[in-house]
Motif scaffolding. Structure first.
Motif, short mmCIF file in Angstrom:
data_model
loop_
_atom_site.label_atom_id
_atom_site.label_comp_id
_atom_site.label_asym_id
_atom_site.label_seq_id
_atom_site.Cartn_x
_atom_site.Cartn_y
_atom_site.Cartn_z
N SER B 300 -14.61 22.39 -17.05
CA SER B 300 -14.72 23.66 -17.75
C SER B 300 -15.76 24.55 -17.08
O SER B 300 -16.69 24.09 -16.44
CB SER B 300 -15.11 23.42 -19.21
OG SER B 300 -16.44 22.99 -19.29
N THR B 301 -15.56 25.85 -17.20
CA THR B 301 -16.51 26.82 -16.65
C THR B 301 -16.75 27.91 -17.69
O THR B 301 -15.85 28.27 -18.43
CB THR B 301 -15.98 27.45 -15.36
OG1 THR B 301 -16.84 28.52 -14.99
CG2 THR B 301 -14.56 27.98 -15.51
N ILE B 332 -18.66 26.09 -5.04
CA ILE B 332 -18.65 25.10 -6.14
C ILE B 332 -17.85 25.65 -7.31
O ILE B 332 -17.01 24.96 -7.89
CB ILE B 332 -20.10 24.77 -6.58
CG1 ILE B 332 -20.81 24.00 -5.47
CG2 ILE B 332 -20.12 23.99 -7.90
CD1 ILE B 332 -22.32 23.88 -5.67
N LEU B 336 -14.28 24.25 -8.99
CA LEU B 336 -14.19 23.97 -10.43
C LEU B 336 -13.02 24.72 -11.06
O LEU B 336 -12.26 24.15 -11.85
CB LEU B 336 -15.52 24.38 -11.08
CG LEU B 336 -15.74 23.98 -12.52
CD1 LEU B 336 -15.71 22.47 -12.67
CD2 LEU B 336 -17.09 24.51 -12.99
N PRO B 366 -21.45 14.23 -17.41
CA PRO B 366 -22.01 13.92 -16.10
C PRO B 366 -22.16 12.42 -15.83
O PRO B 366 -22.07 11.98 -14.70
CB PRO B 366 -23.36 14.64 -16.09
CG PRO B 366 -23.62 15.08 -17.48
CD PRO B 366 -22.34 15.06 -18.22
N ASP B 368 -21.96 8.03 -17.54
CA ASP B 368 -21.34 7.14 -18.53
C ASP B 368 -22.18 7.05 -19.80
O ASP B 368 -23.36 7.34 -19.81
CB ASP B 368 -21.19 5.74 -17.94
CG ASP B 368 -20.05 5.67 -16.95
OD1 ASP B 368 -19.06 6.38 -17.15
OD2 ASP B 368 -20.17 4.91 -15.97
#
Lengths: 330, 385
Positions: B300-301, B332, B336, B366, B368
Motif C-alpha cells: 500500500s502507498t 522505490i 511499490l 515489516p 513476523d
C-alpha cells in the motif's frame, strides 16, 4: 546465447523443487525446467498436487496424465508438462502387476481407490514418486527420453515424508509389490542422480522452514541440492542512503525541492509518504541481509532470483531461466 | 477505508469488529491456502475479540514457533490454557491441536479401559491416528465439537476461533473428515478385515474381475499382518462410536448453523486467490455462512497521486540532475505502485466473480509476529478494513 559455464548439477537427472507455500516454487520449477532445456535438451516438468499450477504459469490448457509439450527453450530445447494423478497411477500399477485395470470401477465403488489414493498414508506418494522415477528412467532405444525431469513437489512441511516413501509405508506394507516399488523409488531418489532444491524468500519464517527442511532431508539421507532465493529486493538505496533511511534522517527538505524541480507538487503528505516508503524499503533490505546471512550458514549452493513488481508471465519466466543459467544451475 | 483497501475499490468492506461484537456468532473458522497467514489471522481475531470483552478460545493447528510462544503455547498438551497479558475484562485461552492425543481421548471416552487399551495398542490404529490423510481434519472437527459443548455446557467461552490444517486444498477441511468417516464405516475396511466373510456373494457379483484375485492382491500388496491388524481393529471398534461418518456429518452440520462465521484468508497471489474462489463457491453452494475475506500482505502507498510511470520518469530526470537520493526514493515508490497495480489486477478477478463478498485488507507487515503487540497491530489492521 549458449552458455559455456559448467553446470553445478552435472549428472543430476531429477530436480525436485520444494518450498514453503507462497514462496513461488512453481515459478522456480518452471524457470529451472526452461534453463535445463536450453541448448536442445528435452525436459519434463511434473506437478503432483493437482493444482494445475504449471498450466497457469505457462498459459497453456490444463495438463493431464500424458506428457504434453508446453514450451520451447532457447537454442532448440523443449519442455514437456504432466499433471500426475494418483488414481491413474494406481490403475496403471494394478494393470502392470495384475492386469486388473478392468476391475477399476468395482474397486472405486467399494472405496478401495479412494483409500489407496487419498486416505492410506504413503500409498499415494509411492504412486506419484514411482511414476516420476519411471519418467526419469524412460528410454527410447539406448537413450533417455528426457535429459532431465523437474518436479514441482509438495511444500517444505511435507517434502521429507513425501520423498521418504520407504519409511512412510513401513507400517502398511512390509512385503509385496508396493514395498518393492518403494525400494525402486528410493534407489533413484536417494541417489546422486537426484537433487532436492528448496525455494525460499528472504523472510524469517520461510528461511526457518528451509533450514528445518534441509536438516530433515539430510537426516533421511535424501540428496539436498540448492537453496533458491526468490523475490530478492534489489537495493535501490546506496549504503549511505540505506543507513540514513533506517535512522530516518534522509533529507526531506531536499526531496521537496527535487520533486518541485520535476513538476511534482511536494505536499507534506506526499513527502511523508515517500519518506515512509524509503524507510520501509531500507528495513526490508536490512531484513533480507540478515536472512541471507542465515542462509549462508547452511553452507549449501545458493542462487538468487529478483523480485518482479509486475509479477511473472510466460515471458519473464525466460528471464528467470537465463538468470539461473548464468549462476550455473544448468 | 484505508489506503490498502484501494486494492479492491469495488468491493464492500468486511466489518471485522461488527463480527467480533456480534454475540450470536460463537464460532469463527479461518480457512485458506497454505502460507497466507491463516494461523496469525485466527490468533489476531481471537485476541481482538478477547480485548473487546469476549470469552474466547482459539484452536490453532500448526502455529509457527514464535507465534506459539507469543500465545504462551510453549508445550503441546491438547488443553486450552489462558493467555497472559490480555487487556480488559475478556479472556483468551489458546491451544494447539494434538491429533493423536485427540483420537486417543476419543477412544478412551467411548470404550471401557480394557477395550480402549486393545485399540490403542493396535498397529493399524496407531497408523490411522498418526498418519492417515484426513485424520488431522477429522480431529480438528472433533476438538471443535468438544470445545463447543464445553462452551455451551460449562459456559466457559462465548467465542471459539479455529484455524484449519495446512492441506493441499482449503476444501479438505470440509471434505476430509467425511471421506475418512466413510472409509472407517465403509465396505472396504470390512472387506479388508474379513475378506471371505464380508465379501460373500454380493461382492462376488460386484467384482466380476474375480473376487479371489482381488483378495489375494490385497494381502499381497498390504501383507498378511496388516489384514490381521485391521480385522482386530474393526472387531474392537464395532458399534463403539455410533458411526464415524455419522459423527463427521454432525460436525459438518454444526458448521452450517447460524452461530458460525467463516473467514476466508488469502494473499494477493494467483494461486491463493484461486483457492479462495473455490472455497467461497463451496460455502455458497452448501449454504455455509461466509462472513468475509481477509486479503493479507497487501502493498500500500499513501502517495497514490504519483503513479508508477510519473515516478519512473521523474526519477530518470533527477538522476541526470545528480539528485541521486531523491531519484532512488522515487524508484522505490514506482516499484511499490507497480506491485500494488499487479495485486489490484489479481484481486479484481476475484471481486468481479464474487461481488457480494466483503473484504478486509491487511497491509504487508515489516516483520513476523513475535508477541501480543504484533498481533494487536494485525487485529487493528483487520478492523480498519
Amino acid at each position: 546465447m549458449a552458455h559455456v559455464s559448467d553446470s553445478d548439477w552435472e549428472g543430476v537427472r531429477l530436480h525436485i523443487v520444494t518450498g514453503k507455500g507462497g514462496t513461488g516454487k512453481t515459478t522456480v520449477a518452471g524457470a529451472l525446467a526452461l534453463a535445463l532445456a536450453t541448448g536442445g535438451k528435452r525436459v519434463l516438468l511434473i506437478e503432483v498436487e493437482g493444482r494445475q499450477g504449471i498450466a497457469q504459469l505457462f498459459d497453456v490448457p490444463p495438463l493431464d496424465y500424458n506428457d504434453r509439450r508446453i514450451a520451447s527453450a532457447p537454442d532448440g530445447g523443449e519442455v514437456f508438462g504432466n499433471a500426475l494423478d494418483s488414481e491413474e497411477a494406481l490403475l496403471e500399477f494394478l494393470d502392470m502387476f495384475y492386469n486388473m485395470r478392468r476391475a477399476g470401477s468395482a474397486l472405486q465403488k467399494m472405496g478401495a481407490i479412494d483409500f489407496a489414493t487419498t486416505i492410506a498414508p504413503g500409498v499415494r506418494d509411492v504412486l506419484l514418486t514411482g511414476k516420476t522415477k519411471e519418467a526419469v528412467r524412460r528410454k527410447s532405444g539406448d537413450d533417455y527420453v528426457y535429459d532431465a525431469v523437474v518436479m514441482d513437489a509438495p511444500p517444505t512441511g511435507r517434502i521429507t515424508r513425501f520423498l521418504n516413501v520407504n519409511n512412510e509405508i513401513a507400517d502398511l506394507a512390509r512385503t509385496g509389490p508396493i514395498r518393492s516399488q518403494a525400494d525402486a523409488v528410493m534407489a533413484v531418489i536417494a541417489s546422486p542422480q537426484t537433487a532436492v532444491h528448496v525455494v525460499t524468500l528472504l523472510e524469517e519464517m520461510p528461511v526457518q522452514e528451509t533450514a528445518d527442511a534441509i536438516t530433515e532431508l539430510q537426516e533421511a539421507g535424501l540428496p539436498v541440492g540448492a537453496v533458491i532465493v526468490n523475490q530478492v529486493r534489489v537495493p535501490l538505496l546506496s549504503p549511505t542512503e540505506q543507513t540514513r533511511a533506517l535512522e530516518q534522517t534522509l533529507d526531506s527538505a531536499q526531496l521537496a525541492i527535487d520533486l518541485e524541480s520535476v513538476g511534482i507538487t511536494p505536499t507534506d503528505d506526499v513527502i511523508a509518504a515517500l519518506m515512509h516508503e524509503a524507510a520501509a524499503h531500507a528495513e526490508r533490505v536490512a531484513l533480507e541481509d540478515r536472512e541471507r546471512f542465515t542462509i549462508a550458514e547452511l553452507r549449501i549452493p545458493t542462487y538468487e532470483l529478483p523480485f518482479r513488481p509486475d509479477g511473472v508471465d510466460p515471458g519473464t519466466l525466460y528471464d528467470l531461466a537465463e538468470l539461473l543459467l548464468t549462476q550455473g544451475v544448468a | 477505508m484505508n489506503n490498502a483497501h484501494a486494492v479492491v475499490p469495488k468491493s464492500s468492506v468486511f466489518d471485522v469488529d461488527a463480527m467480533l461484537a456480534d454475540t450470536s456468532v460463537r464460532i469463527i473458522v479461518c480457512c485458506g491456502a497454505g502460507g497466507v497467514g491463516k494461523t496469525t489471522t485466527a490468533a489476531a481475531l481471537a485476541l481482538r475479540a478477547a480485548e473487546q470483552g469476549r470469552k474466547v478460545v482459539v484452536l490453532t493447528i500448526d502455529p509457527a514457533r514464535r507465534l506459539a510462544q507469543s500465545l504462551g503455547l510453549g508445550h503441546l498438551d491438547n488443553e486450552p490454557r489462558p493467555v497472559v497479558g490480555i487487556n480488559g475484562t475478556g479472556s483468551l485461552d489458546a491451544m494447539m491441536l494434538d491429533m493423536k492425543r485427540t483420537f486417543d481421548e476419543f477412544v478412551e471416552s467411548a470404550a471401557d479401559p480394557e477395550r480402549a487399551a486393545t485399540i490403542l495398542a493396535n498397529p493399524f490404529y496407531q497408523s490411522l491416528s498418526s498418519s492417515f490423510a484426513g485424520t488431522q481434519e477429522y480431529m480438528a472437527m472433533e476438538k471443535l465439537g468438544q470445545l463447543r459443548s464445553s462452551a455451551v455446557v460449562e459456559d466457559r467461552w462465548d467465542l471459539i476461533v479455529v484455524d484449519t490444517p495446512p492441506s493441499r486444498s482449503a476444501l479438505d477441511f470440509l471434505d476430509a473428515p467425511r471421506r475418512l468417516g466413510s472409509f472407517l464405516d465403509g465396505r472396504f475396511i470390512r472387506l479388508l478385515a474379513a475378506p471371505a466373510k464380508a465379501g460373500g456373494r454380493a461382492y462376488m457379483r460386484v467384482l466380476s474381475a474375480g473376487f479371489g484375485v482381488f483378495t489375494s492382491v490385497l494381502s499381497k500388496i498390504l501383507g498378511g499382518q496388516v489384514l490381521t491388524d485391521v480385522q482386530q481393529f474393526v472387531a474392537s471398534i464395532d458399534t463403539l462410536f455410533g458411526g464415524f461418518r455419522e459423527r463427521a456429518d454432525e460436525t459438518y452440520a454444526m458448521l452450517k448453523a447460524d452461530d458460525t462465521a467463516f473467514v476466508v484468508v488469502t494473499a494477493p497471489e494467483r494461486d491463493a486467490l484461486r483457492e479462495a474462489s473455490y472455497f467461497v463457491e463451496r460455502l455458497d453452494g452448501d449454504d455455509m455462512p461466509l462472513a468475509g475475506l481477509v486479503l493479507n500482505r497487501v502493498a500500500s502507498t499513501s502517495a497514490s497521486a504519483i503513479d508508477a510511470a510519473t515516478a519512473t520518469s521523474a526519477a530518470a530526470r533527477l538522476a541526470v540532475l545528480g539528485a541521486d537520493t531523491s531519484a532512488a526514493i522515487l524508484r522505490i515508490h514506482a516499484q511499490l505502485v507497480a506491485t500494488q497495480d499487479r495485486q489490484r489486477r489479481l484481486a479484481e478477478r476475484f471481486t468481479s466473480a464474487h461481488r457480494h463478498v466483503p473484504i478486509a485488507v491487511v497491509p504487508t507487515m515489516p516483520a513476523d509476529v513475535t508477541d501480543l503487540t504484533d498481533l494487536r497491530t494485525i487485529g487493528q489492521a483487520l478492523a480498519d478494513g
